[in-house]
Design a protein around this motif. Sequence first.
Motif, PDB file in Angstrom:
ATOM      1  N   ALA A 112      10.496 -14.074  42.707  1.00 44.75           N
ATOM      2  CA  ALA A 112      11.547 -13.995  41.697  1.00 44.75           C
ATOM      3  C   ALA A 112      12.651 -13.039  42.145  1.00 44.75           C
ATOM      4  CB  ALA A 112      10.959 -13.546  40.362  1.00 44.75           C
ATOM      5  N   ARG A 113      12.260 -11.897  42.679  1.00 46.68           N
ATOM      6  CA  ARG A 113      13.277 -10.937  43.143  1.00 46.68           C
ATOM      7  C   ARG A 113      14.123 -11.533  44.263  1.00 46.68           C
ATOM      8  NH1 ARG A 113      11.495  -5.800  46.542  1.00 46.68           N
ATOM      9  NH2 ARG A 113      11.390  -7.502  48.068  1.00 46.68           N
ATOM     10  N   GLU A 114      13.465 -12.169  45.229  1.00 44.33           N
ATOM     11  CA  GLU A 114      14.178 -12.753  46.358  1.00 44.33           C
ATOM     12  C   GLU A 114      15.107 -13.887  45.926  1.00 44.33           C
ATOM     13  OE1 GLU A 114      13.984 -11.602  49.719  1.00 44.33           O
ATOM     14  OE2 GLU A 114      13.166  -9.959  48.512  1.00 44.33           O
ATOM     15  N   ALA A 115      14.744 -14.587  44.843  1.00 44.76           N
ATOM     16  CA  ALA A 115      15.568 -15.697  44.344  1.00 44.76           C
ATOM     17  C   ALA A 115      16.687 -15.222  43.422  1.00 44.76           C
ATOM     18  CB  ALA A 115      14.691 -16.706  43.605  1.00 44.76           C
ATOM     19  N   GLY A 116      16.744 -13.923  43.155  1.00 45.29           N
ATOM     20  CA  GLY A 116      17.815 -13.387  42.320  1.00 45.29           C
ATOM     21  C   GLY A 116      17.538 -13.401  40.829  1.00 45.29           C
ATOM     22  N   VAL A 117      16.283 -13.613  40.435  1.00 45.52           N
ATOM     23  CA  VAL A 117      15.907 -13.584  39.014  1.00 45.52           C
ATOM     24  C   VAL A 117      14.693 -12.669  38.841  1.00 45.52           C
ATOM     25  CG1 VAL A 117      16.892 -15.777  38.236  1.00 45.52           C
ATOM     26  CG2 VAL A 117      14.692 -15.796  39.396  1.00 45.52           C
ATOM     27  N   PRO A 118      14.866 -11.383  39.124  1.00 52.87           N
ATOM     28  CA  PRO A 118      13.709 -10.475  39.099  1.00 52.87           C
ATOM     29  C   PRO A 118      13.052 -10.399  37.730  1.00 52.87           C
ATOM     30  CG  PRO A 118      15.768  -9.244  39.198  1.00 52.87           C
ATOM     31  CD  PRO A 118      16.124 -10.681  39.409  1.00 52.87           C
ATOM     32  N   ILE A 119      11.765 -10.149  37.770  1.00 50.83           N
ATOM     33  CA  ILE A 119      10.948 -10.062  36.561  1.00 50.83           C
ATOM     34  C   ILE A 119      10.992  -8.626  36.028  1.00 50.83           C
ATOM     35  CG2 ILE A 119       8.574 -10.185  35.716  1.00 50.83           C
ATOM     36  CD1 ILE A 119       8.090 -12.361  37.842  1.00 50.83           C
ATOM     37  N   GLY A 120      11.089  -8.501  34.705  1.00 52.54           N
ATOM     38  CA  GLY A 120      11.084  -7.187  34.068  1.00 52.54           C
ATOM     39  C   GLY A 120      12.450  -6.833  33.514  1.00 52.54           C
ATOM     40  N   ASP A 121      12.455  -5.966  32.498  1.00 49.00           N
ATOM     41  CA  ASP A 121      13.711  -5.573  31.860  1.00 49.00           C
ATOM     42  C   ASP A 121      14.675  -4.943  32.862  1.00 49.00           C
ATOM     43  OD1 ASP A 121      12.789  -6.465  29.388  1.00 49.00           O
ATOM     44  OD2 ASP A 121      11.881  -4.525  28.915  1.00 49.00           O
ATOM     45  N   ALA A 122      14.137  -4.216  33.827  1.00 53.23           N
ATOM     46  CA  ALA A 122      14.970  -3.584  34.856  1.00 53.23           C
ATOM     47  C   ALA A 122      14.763  -4.256  36.211  1.00 53.23           C
ATOM     48  CB  ALA A 122      14.657  -2.096  34.925  1.00 53.23           C
ATOM     49  N   GLY A 123      14.148  -5.439  36.200  1.00 48.64           N
ATOM     50  CA  GLY A 123      13.900  -6.139  37.467  1.00 48.64           C
ATOM     51  C   GLY A 123      12.839  -5.482  38.311  1.00 48.64           C
ATOM     52  N   PHE A 126       6.028  -6.882  38.213  1.00 46.10           N
ATOM     53  CA  PHE A 126       4.777  -6.433  37.606  1.00 46.10           C
ATOM     54  C   PHE A 126       3.605  -6.767  38.513  1.00 46.10           C
ATOM     55  CE2 PHE A 126       7.493  -7.308  33.861  1.00 46.10           C
ATOM     56  CZ  PHE A 126       7.507  -6.035  33.312  1.00 46.10           C
ATOM     57  N   GLY A 127       2.605  -5.913  38.447  1.00 45.44           N
ATOM     58  CA  GLY A 127       1.405  -6.136  39.241  1.00 45.44           C
ATOM     59  C   GLY A 127       0.288  -6.794  38.453  1.00 45.44           C
ATOM     60  N   SER A 128       0.528  -7.101  37.162  1.00 43.03           N
ATOM     61  CA  SER A 128      -0.526  -7.739  36.371  1.00 43.03           C
ATOM     62  C   SER A 128       0.026  -8.955  35.643  1.00 43.03           C
ATOM     63  CB  SER A 128      -1.137  -6.757  35.365  1.00 43.03           C
ATOM     64  OG  SER A 128      -0.345  -6.654  34.203  1.00 43.03           O
ATOM     65  N   ALA A 134       3.646 -10.604  28.769  1.00 40.01           N
ATOM     66  CA  ALA A 134       4.165  -9.800  27.658  1.00 40.01           C
ATOM     67  C   ALA A 134       5.680  -9.644  27.776  1.00 40.01           C
ATOM     68  CB  ALA A 134       3.482  -8.434  27.628  1.00 40.01           C
ATOM     69  N   TRP A 135       6.175  -9.403  28.996  1.00 35.16           N
ATOM     70  CA  TRP A 135       7.620  -9.310  29.190  1.00 35.16           C
ATOM     71  C   TRP A 135       8.298 -10.649  28.875  1.00 35.16           C
ATOM     72  CZ3 TRP A 135      10.315 -12.114  32.989  1.00 35.16           C
ATOM     73  CH2 TRP A 135      11.698 -11.883  33.004  1.00 35.16           C
ATOM     74  N   GLY A 136       7.716 -11.756  29.348  1.00 35.28           N
ATOM     75  CA  GLY A 136       8.291 -13.069  29.074  1.00 35.28           C
ATOM     76  C   GLY A 136       8.408 -13.338  27.588  1.00 35.28           C
ATOM     77  N   ASP A 192      -2.140 -30.584  31.500  1.00 36.86           N
ATOM     78  CA  ASP A 192      -2.397 -29.352  30.740  1.00 36.86           C
ATOM     79  C   ASP A 192      -2.329 -28.118  31.618  1.00 36.86           C
ATOM     80  OD1 ASP A 192      -4.697 -29.640  32.262  1.00 36.86           O
ATOM     81  OD2 ASP A 192      -6.062 -29.110  30.615  1.00 36.86           O
ATOM     82  N   GLY A 193      -1.968 -28.320  32.904  1.00 39.26           N
ATOM     83  CA  GLY A 193      -1.862 -27.170  33.803  1.00 39.26           C
ATOM     84  C   GLY A 193      -3.177 -26.480  34.053  1.00 39.26           C
ATOM     85  N   GLY A 194      -4.267 -27.219  33.944  1.00 33.80           N
ATOM     86  CA  GLY A 194      -5.571 -26.608  34.176  1.00 33.80           C
ATOM     87  C   GLY A 194      -5.927 -25.568  33.149  1.00 33.80           C
ATOM     88  N   GLY A 195      -5.471 -25.791  31.915  1.00 33.52           N
ATOM     89  CA  GLY A 195      -5.768 -24.824  30.851  1.00 33.52           C
ATOM     90  C   GLY A 195      -4.809 -23.658  30.829  1.00 33.52           C
ATOM     91  N   ALA A 196      -3.579 -23.826  31.342  1.00 37.84           N
ATOM     92  CA  ALA A 196      -2.593 -22.729  31.345  1.00 37.84           C
ATOM     93  C   ALA A 196      -2.316 -22.282  29.921  1.00 37.84           C
ATOM     94  CB  ALA A 196      -1.300 -23.216  32.002  1.00 37.84           C
ATOM     95  N   VAL A 197      -2.096 -20.976  29.762  1.00 33.75           N
ATOM     96  CA  VAL A 197      -1.748 -20.448  28.440  1.00 33.75           C
ATOM     97  C   VAL A 197      -0.264 -20.630  28.151  1.00 33.75           C
ATOM     98  CG1 VAL A 197      -3.639 -18.784  28.481  1.00 33.75           C
ATOM     99  CG2 VAL A 197      -1.369 -18.091  29.288  1.00 33.75           C
ATOM    100  N   GLY A 198       0.525 -20.983  29.157  1.00 33.04           N
ATOM    101  CA  GLY A 198       1.944 -21.211  28.966  1.00 33.04           C
ATOM    102  C   GLY A 198       2.707 -21.009  30.253  1.00 33.04           C
TER     103      GLY A 198
END
Length: 203
Positions: A112-123, A126-128, A134-136, A192-198
């Motif tokens: 995500a960071r390399e594609a220019g859409v980093p994860i997290g409020d401040a980019g 996350f390691g978990s 929760a952030w999503g 069903d994505g193999g039972g994905a939660v979302g």
Amino acid sequence: MSLEVALQRIAQIQGLLAPPPPPAPPVAAPSAFGQTLQAAGGQPVAAVATAPPAAGGTSAGQAMVNLARGELGVTEQPPGSNESPRIAQFRQATAGAPGPGPWCAYFVSWAAREAGVPIGDAGQGFGSVDAVWAWGERAGKTLPPGATPAPGDLIVWDEHIGIVESVGADGSIRTIEGNSSNMVAQRSYGSDGGGAVGYVRLG
């Protein structure tokens, strides 16, 4: 002058005063198929403008997929260690660059960071998996189970996460996942994505 001659004269004058007919519209050049059909003795077929096929997902999502594909085969060294020089680089995409551990969330944070859409409020990445989900939810980026994902969406299970690579016409989902059997690997699931939660959509 007889009435008949007078009517003919009026018709001639009206013909001279009428505006000329509009020119015939140009005929489109036949398509390659039309040329082939014409050569075979059929009637020419006018070219028909066709829209390009619709691409699913966003440009950032496709960038994530392309990045993830480039990492296929990256494996733990030694197996079961959650570690390798490349996996250590994935961890750098998370705040504090934590030590070795389950690295599927490190992998998606890196992509995500390399594609220019980093994860997290401040980019910060996350390691978990729980932190990514929760952030999503807080950011309004989650899609529920049963939704149709797009390439580049994060697919989330209980304690595992990957990247949607493609979605088949039958709804089947192909993914690229870090820390899947100790490596970056492609996997396939039903609709069903193999039972994905979302899913989490970043773009």
